[in-house]
Scaffold this motif. Structure first.
Motif, PDB file in Angstrom:
ATOM      1  N   GLN A  32       6.339 -18.135 -20.757  1.00  0.00           N
ATOM      2  CA  GLN A  32       7.487 -18.984 -20.847  1.00  0.00           C
ATOM      3  C   GLN A  32       8.506 -18.345 -19.776  1.00  0.00           C
TER       4      GLN A  32
ATOM      5  N   ALA B  58       3.266 -18.287 -29.369  1.00  0.00           N
ATOM      6  CA  ALA B  58       3.617 -19.608 -29.125  1.00  0.00           C
ATOM      7  C   ALA B  58       2.936 -20.603 -29.990  1.00  0.00           C
ATOM      8  N   THR B  59       3.686 -21.733 -30.342  1.00  0.00           N
ATOM      9  CA  THR B  59       3.256 -22.878 -30.905  1.00  0.00           C
ATOM     10  C   THR B  59       2.652 -23.546 -29.896  1.00  0.00           C
TER      11      THR B  59
ATOM     12  N   ASP C 155       3.331 -26.814 -29.523  1.00  0.00           N
ATOM     13  CA  ASP C 155       4.288 -27.629 -28.703  1.00  0.00           C
ATOM     14  C   ASP C 155       4.990 -26.738 -27.573  1.00  0.00           C
ATOM     15  N   GLU C 156       5.291 -25.585 -27.855  1.00  0.00           N
ATOM     16  CA  GLU C 156       5.840 -24.503 -26.875  1.00  0.00           C
ATOM     17  C   GLU C 156       4.957 -24.476 -25.658  1.00  0.00           C
ATOM     18  N   TRP C 157       3.619 -24.314 -25.939  1.00  0.00           N
ATOM     19  CA  TRP C 157       2.674 -24.168 -24.706  1.00  0.00           C
ATOM     20  C   TRP C 157       2.417 -25.437 -23.901  1.00  0.00           C
TER      21      TRP C 157
ATOM     22  N   MET D 245       5.042 -27.491 -23.731  1.00  0.00           N
ATOM     23  CA  MET D 245       6.158 -27.754 -22.844  1.00  0.00           C
ATOM     24  C   MET D 245       6.210 -26.652 -21.641  1.00  0.00           C
TER      25      MET D 245
END
Length: 336
Positions: A188, A211-212, A214-216, A218
């Protein structure tokens, strides 16, 4: 939103839709399948896009609910294949990347590269820049390490992947390596992701420590949104309450990512387990679960490694692992 064109829509009709969208200020991304073409649309103003449904060759207009657009399978239904030399991530080929955690010297890298080459593998790993938890740990050889990796590439015909830790090192990595790795700690680091997006080199993006998915994805979207679609996702284990392993390898990420995204996904069994004797079982499990590749740490003398020796395979153990993977790959309809 996505605009789904009818089966075998004429090229002039596809051009008409894209030109209309561009004239109204939308970004357009075209994905051509075997039978249908899908046009991804990014921008403000859904009504303008919805009106396209009345055009003759448009089958339907569908909103994309997920926050990541370009890396979503909605935008790009077919698997993306990222080709680096003869290695094809996301194809029927399971790409095995191997090499030392850190570049420690010339002879160390050449020994590892020779074995990687002799095993028929195509990609060598090695860290020239090492982000470490402790400021007193070995931080890598920097540009000199990159030059050693480049020499190994020329000598053995291997592609090279190595990590960039900031925007300055990214410039050097892009110059000397074939794949830019962005590590878990930088997943991030949005400025670094943007810079990688402006590069013309493929990017291997590791999942963050906590990280989830979805975060990955993104994070991958940042790279794609800045112009670089050649992204390889890497699951390297996440932090949980379990302390026996270095991290917890989330093999379920393989089918989940493949459903949500068109990007290839590889597995790092070295960082996830933290113990060399557990690397091979998890590597075999990853191939069986559908991973597009593996990235494995291997060292000529793990007991003397300056970085992550306990999780590094010896070169003979690497050879044994690779041979054990071939029948598993074949069993799931793939090659090594």
């Amino acid at each position: 939103m996505i605009v789904v064109m009818k089966k075998n829509a004429p090229e002039q009709d596809i051009d008409a839709v894209t030109e209309r969208l561009k004239s109204e200020g939308f970004q357009v991304h075209i994905s051509r399948g075997v039978e249908k073409t899908i046009i991804g649309v990014i921008g403000e103003g859904t009504e303008e896009v919805i009106r396209l449904a009345s055009m003759q060759s448009v089958e339907q207009v569908v909103p994309v609910r997920r926050p990541y657009k370009l890396v979503s399978r909605d935008f790009h239904p077919d698997d993306t294949v990222v080709q680096v030399g003869n290695a094809k991530f996301g194809s029927k080929q399971v790409v095995v990347i191997a090499g030392p955690c850190a570049v420690e010297g010339h002879e160390q890298v050449m020994q590892a590269a020779r074995v990687v080459h002799d095993l028929g593998l195509m990609v060598l790993r090695g860290g020239a820049y090492k982000p470490r938890t402790s400021p007193y740990s070995f931080q890598g050889m920097g540009v000199e390490g990159l030059k050693i990796l480049a020499e190994a590439r020329e000598r053995f015909g291997l592609m090279v992947v190595t990590e960039a830790v900031d925007r300055e090192s990214l410039n050097y990595v892009a110059e000397w390596a074939d794949i830019i790795q962005i590590g878990a700690r930088n997943m991030q680091n949005f400025e670094l992701l943007k810079a990688a997006g402006h590069s013309n080199k493929p990017v291997l993006l590791k999942r963050g420590l906590s990280a989830t998915i979805d975060e990955w994805l993104m994070a991958a979207e940042y790279i794609a949104a800045n112009g670089n679609p050649n992204i390889i996702l890497c699951e390297r284990g996440i932090r949980t309450y379990e302390t026996k392993t270095r991290n917890t390898l989330d093999l379920s990420a393989i089918p989940v990512v493949k459903q949500l995204s068109h990007l290839p996904i590889i597995i790092d069994p070295s960082h996830s387990t933290g113990q060399w004797s557990w690397v091979a079982p998890m590597a075999r499990a990853a191939v069986a679960a559908g991973a597009d590749g593996l990235i494995i740490e291997a060292h000529p003398n793990p007991t003397e490694a300056l970085s992550d020796g306990p999780q590094s395979l010896s070169l003979p153990h690497l050879s044994e692992l690779v041979e054990s993977l071939r029948p598993i790959a074949e069993a799931v309809g793939r090659t090594l």
